[in-house]
Every structure is written in C-alpha cells, then in structure tokens.
Write a protein that holds these residues in place. Sequence first.
Motif, PDB file in Angstrom:
ATOM      1  N   ARG A  53       0.849  -1.189   0.000  1.00 28.35           N
ATOM      2  CA  ARG A  53       0.000   0.000   0.000  1.00 28.35           C
ATOM      3  C   ARG A  53       0.884   1.238   0.000  1.00 28.35           C
ATOM      4  NH1 ARG A  53       1.613   2.141   3.864  1.00 28.35           N
ATOM      5  NH2 ARG A  53       0.354   3.984   3.495  1.00 28.35           N
ATOM      6  N   GLY A  54       0.215   2.394  -0.199  1.00 26.02           N
ATOM      7  CA  GLY A  54       0.959   3.635  -0.394  1.00 26.02           C
ATOM      8  C   GLY A  54       1.087   3.807  -1.898  1.00 26.02           C
ATOM      9  N   ALA A  55       0.747   5.005  -2.380  1.00 22.93           N
ATOM     10  CA  ALA A  55       0.609   5.209  -3.828  1.00 22.93           C
ATOM     11  C   ALA A  55       1.840   4.758  -4.638  1.00 22.93           C
ATOM     12  CB  ALA A  55       0.252   6.668  -4.096  1.00 22.93           C
ATOM     13  N   PRO A  56       3.065   5.203  -4.291  1.00 20.11           N
ATOM     14  CA  PRO A  56       4.212   4.779  -5.116  1.00 20.11           C
ATOM     15  C   PRO A  56       4.452   3.271  -5.061  1.00 20.11           C
ATOM     16  CG  PRO A  56       4.749   6.739  -3.843  1.00 20.11           C
ATOM     17  CD  PRO A  56       3.463   6.218  -3.296  1.00 20.11           C
ATOM     18  N   ARG A  96      -7.427  -0.984  -7.131  1.00 18.23           N
ATOM     19  CA  ARG A  96      -7.760   0.174  -6.269  1.00 18.23           C
ATOM     20  C   ARG A  96      -7.920   1.404  -7.172  1.00 18.23           C
ATOM     21  NH1 ARG A  96      -4.481   1.026  -0.864  1.00 18.23           N
ATOM     22  NH2 ARG A  96      -6.477   1.976  -0.289  1.00 18.23           N
ATOM     23  N   CYS A 164      -1.643   8.823   8.376  1.00 17.95           N
ATOM     24  CA  CYS A 164      -1.466   7.609   7.582  1.00 17.95           C
ATOM     25  C   CYS A 164       0.025   7.233   7.546  1.00 17.95           C
ATOM     26  CB  CYS A 164      -2.028   7.765   6.177  1.00 17.95           C
ATOM     27  SG  CYS A 164      -2.189   6.189   5.281  1.00 17.95           S
ATOM     28  N   ALA A 166       3.236   7.583   4.903  1.00 18.10           N
ATOM     29  CA  ALA A 166       3.879   7.949   3.640  1.00 18.10           C
ATOM     30  C   ALA A 166       5.379   7.777   3.832  1.00 18.10           C
ATOM     31  CB  ALA A 166       3.519   9.379   3.261  1.00 18.10           C
ATOM     32  N   THR A 176       7.718   9.636   1.232  1.00 10.56           N
ATOM     33  CA  THR A 176       7.558  11.012   0.741  1.00 10.56           C
ATOM     34  C   THR A 176       7.477  11.946   1.954  1.00 10.56           C
ATOM     35  OG1 THR A 176       5.157  10.679   0.553  1.00 10.56           O
ATOM     36  CG2 THR A 176       6.486  10.336  -1.435  1.00 10.56           C
ATOM     37  N   GLN A 203      -2.888   2.714   9.688  1.00 14.29           N
ATOM     38  CA  GLN A 203      -1.556   2.811   9.061  1.00 14.29           C
ATOM     39  C   GLN A 203      -0.608   3.659   9.902  1.00 14.29           C
ATOM     40  OE1 GLN A 203      -4.451   3.179   7.514  1.00 14.29           O
ATOM     41  NE2 GLN A 203      -4.428   2.515   5.390  1.00 14.29           N
ATOM     42  N   CYS A 243       0.218  11.710  -0.477  1.00 13.47           N
ATOM     43  CA  CYS A 243      -1.038  11.827  -1.207  1.00 13.47           C
ATOM     44  C   CYS A 243      -1.149  10.740  -2.266  1.00 13.47           C
ATOM     45  CB  CYS A 243      -1.213  13.198  -1.816  1.00 13.47           C
ATOM     46  SG  CYS A 243      -0.058  13.540  -3.083  1.00 13.47           S
ATOM     47  N   ASP A 244      -2.381  10.542  -2.699  1.00 14.08           N
ATOM     48  CA  ASP A 244      -2.677   9.499  -3.695  1.00 14.08           C
ATOM     49  C   ASP A 244      -2.991  10.075  -5.057  1.00 14.08           C
ATOM     50  OD1 ASP A 244      -3.147   8.202  -0.977  1.00 14.08           O
ATOM     51  OD2 ASP A 244      -3.092   6.529  -2.401  1.00 14.08           O
ATOM     52  N   ASN A 254      -5.952  12.148  -0.162  1.00 13.79           N
ATOM     53  CA  ASN A 254      -5.070  11.327   0.687  1.00 13.79           C
ATOM     54  C   ASN A 254      -5.950  10.558   1.668  1.00 13.79           C
ATOM     55  OD1 ASN A 254      -2.374  10.479   1.467  1.00 13.79           O
ATOM     56  ND2 ASN A 254      -2.687  11.624   3.366  1.00 13.79           N
ATOM     57  N   LYS A 255      -5.338   9.748   2.460  1.00 18.31           N
ATOM     58  CA  LYS A 255      -6.055   8.866   3.391  1.00 18.31           C
ATOM     59  C   LYS A 255      -7.154   9.602   4.148  1.00 18.31           C
ATOM     60  CE  LYS A 255      -5.849   5.422   3.756  1.00 18.31           C
ATOM     61  NZ  LYS A 255      -6.859   4.507   3.124  1.00 18.31           N
TER      62      LYS A 255
HETATM   63  O1  MRU Z   1      -4.980   3.099   1.711  1.00 22.87           O
HETATM   64  P1  MRU Z   1      -3.500   3.377   1.735  1.00 22.87           P
HETATM   65  O2  MRU Z   1      -2.841   2.926   2.993  1.00 22.87           O
HETATM   66  O3  MRU Z   1      -2.811   2.854   0.496  1.00 22.87           O
HETATM   67  O4  MRU Z   1      -3.394   4.955   1.693  1.00 22.87           O
HETATM   68  C1  MRU Z   1      -2.118   5.509   1.604  1.00 22.87           C
HETATM   69  C2  MRU Z   1      -2.066   6.974   1.782  1.00 22.87           C
HETATM   70  O5  MRU Z   1      -3.063   7.640   1.895  1.00 22.87           O
HETATM   71  C3  MRU Z   1      -0.697   7.576   1.711  1.00 22.87           C
HETATM   72  O6  MRU Z   1      -0.650   8.754   2.441  1.00 22.87           O
HETATM   73  C4  MRU Z   1      -0.339   7.906   0.252  1.00 22.87           C
HETATM   74  O7  MRU Z   1      -0.524   6.793  -0.576  1.00 22.87           O
HETATM   75  C5  MRU Z   1       1.048   8.394   0.107  1.00 22.87           C
HETATM   76  S1  MRU Z   1       2.269   7.101   0.289  1.00 22.87           S
HETATM   77  C6  MRU Z   1       3.767   7.852  -0.036  1.00 22.87           C
END
Ligand code: MRU
Length: 357
Positions: A53-56, A96, A164, A166, A176, A203, A243-244, A254-255
């Motif tokens: 999990r986490g956008a990147p 997702r 969350c 990051a 990040t 998280q 952020c996502d 974001n979360k």
């Molecule tokens: O549902 P998640 O845990 O994947 O949500 C993640 C977030 O909201 C993070 O803040 C976001 O992906 C940034 S991760 C560098």
Amino acid sequence: MTTPVAAIQSVRLDDDNNALVLLDQTLLPNEKVFLKLSTVEEIWDAIYHLKVRGAPAIGIAAAYGIYLGVKQSKAADHAGFLNEFKKVKQYLASSRPTAVNLFWALNRMEDRLQREAGRSIVDIKRALKEEAENIRAEDEKVCLSIGEHALSLLEPGWGLLTHCNAGTIATAKYGTALAPIYLGQERGYDFRVYADETRPLLQGARLTAWELQEAGVGVTLICDNMASIVMKEGKVQAVLVGCDRVAANGDTANKIGTSGVAILAKHYGIPFYVCAPLSTIDLDCAAGDDIPIELRKEEEVSTTWYEKPMAPENVKVYNPAFDVTDHELITAIVTEKGIAYAPFEESLRDLMKEECK
Ligand code: MRU
C-alpha cells in the motif's frame, strides 16, 4: 540514508523465481513477513487488501505485476502478446481506484511495450522488466529529492504531525512525507513527530509509529481525534502528509481524515505540506471532485483488527478510504522537482512541463 528501515526493500522483483516479493504490511508491526507472489491474481489481492500500500509502492507492485503476468506468455505473435498484456493491465488497474500511481505505472509499462513493438517478444519481455526496475529505482531518487526539498521548509526541534503512512514501506525507499524526517534525523534536527493512528486501518499506528521508532525518531502516537489538542498546545509546527492523487487545481486526495487535519492546521495557523512525486499529479483531473474515492468494506470499521465486533450487528457503515483536501488549505506541495505554491494550476503545470522536457 543509513537508518535500519531504509535498508528494507518492501517491494522487489525476484526474477529467477518469477515472483514479486512484498513485505506484508497488514502484519506489521507484529510480524515481518515477506510474501512471494507469482500470479497476477495474488498480486491483485495483495494490492486490494493493502498487503502492499501507499501510492508509489502500489505503482511499483503493479509494474512488476504486469511484467510477471506476461513473462510466461506463449503468444505466437505480437498481436496475441499485446492482447494478453492489455488483459493483465485492465485486471491490475481494477485493484484500487484512487492512487493514480497505479495507472501511471501501468500506462508507462504499456508505453514501453509500444516503443519496443518492432522487436522480438523475448526482447519486449526484457524491456518490460527493465522498465519496471526503472520505475522502482527512480522512485528511490524521487523520494530523496522530495525529502531534501521538504527539509528546507522545516527547522530543528520542530514538532511535526503526519497522517497515515507515507514512509519507506509506502515507496521504493525513504517515503515522501517521512523522507524529510529521516534526513533530519541524520542531520541532528531532533524532530518530535506526532503520528495519527489513522482509523480504520491504523496505518499511522501500525506502520508510521513502527517505521519511525525503528529509525530512532522521537515519535508519539495519537488517536485521530487528538490532533486538535496537540496543535492547540503548541506541540506541532508543521503537518506533513503524502497523497494518492493531486488534481490540476491542487486539490489533493489522501487517506481518510487528512482533510480534517488540514482544516485544523489552518485554524491554528500551522503550515500544511503535501509531499507528492510528479507521478501522483493528475492534470486530467481538473479538481478534487474528479478524483475517484475508494469505498471499502464495512467490516474494516466495525470488526477488522478487533477480537470482537466493535459495533452492533448489521449497523450501517460508511467507509470511504480517502478524502480530498481543498487546495486552499494547502501551504505547499513538495515534489522532487521543487516546491509548488498557490496558484497551483500554474505551479503544478510548470513542474510537469519541466518533467516532460
Ligand atoms: O490506503 P493506503 O494505505 O494505500 O493509503 C495511503 C495513503 O493515503 C498515503 O498517504 C499515500 O498513498 C502516500 S504514500 C507515499
């Protein structure tokens, strides 16, 4: 960066064994288990259930996933291979909806495939592996650069609040929003970090508090509803979040709970910084209303993580996984290419133009 968590590779390819190796984030902080996933179904499931999990990190996992999904292809010709590729792409893209890095990484893999179209299928597979490895390697550099830019906004001894996770496990490495904290730790900034627990999947409690503690950063866990009091008591000098997806006008998904933190920060006059790789900026979304918000299962709120249900049976539950922070609440968006300030339409477009040069 030399902290023990920076040594963890939470998403990597084991090409010899045709596997994606993931640190299972649902088991932290109690168990550190690395999963070896070979099928696209297992990889889809890992993304959907937040094992990665986490956008990147989601983007990196999807890039490896699509490579592994077509690596064993027996397609006789290019058309058949492309057809298989597109099926795997569509399937992984359905795991997702909010983190744009997932789609960004899958599109980048398809672009590479198209660029290699004149070569043999064996060569195309090799190129896809290289592209996925590039996505992972670039993310490490991107995160370090975000860390340096974000650190320039902070002062030694500050109290920082984050929501969350990051951090390093949400990316290829370093994170990040947590990258400047790790860099500051190495340079004696002595930050005090408040980690929101981040209901319902925790998280902040399970991952951010664990990561920062492992790295020796002074971290204090708070429930989400304690953000106001720590701000009022003067314990927080800046908020840093990941952020996502960032819309063209600077609205940021974001979360869930992030927008509430931003509203509080504005109330108390505390700067609110969003840390975002350029791969998270989606100029095709004009504003936050265009960002798809993931709705997740009810039991995540009522029963998951508890020994017994924490809500009456059959009670209605609403479980949006993300919310959108209005751009007016954001002090700056920190990217690997520099810091964007309002008006974000202009500053984000300029940074993206730089990227395309
Ligand atoms: O549902 P998640 O845990 O994947 O949500 C993640 C977030 O909201 C993070 O803040 C976001 O992906 C940034 S991760 C560098």
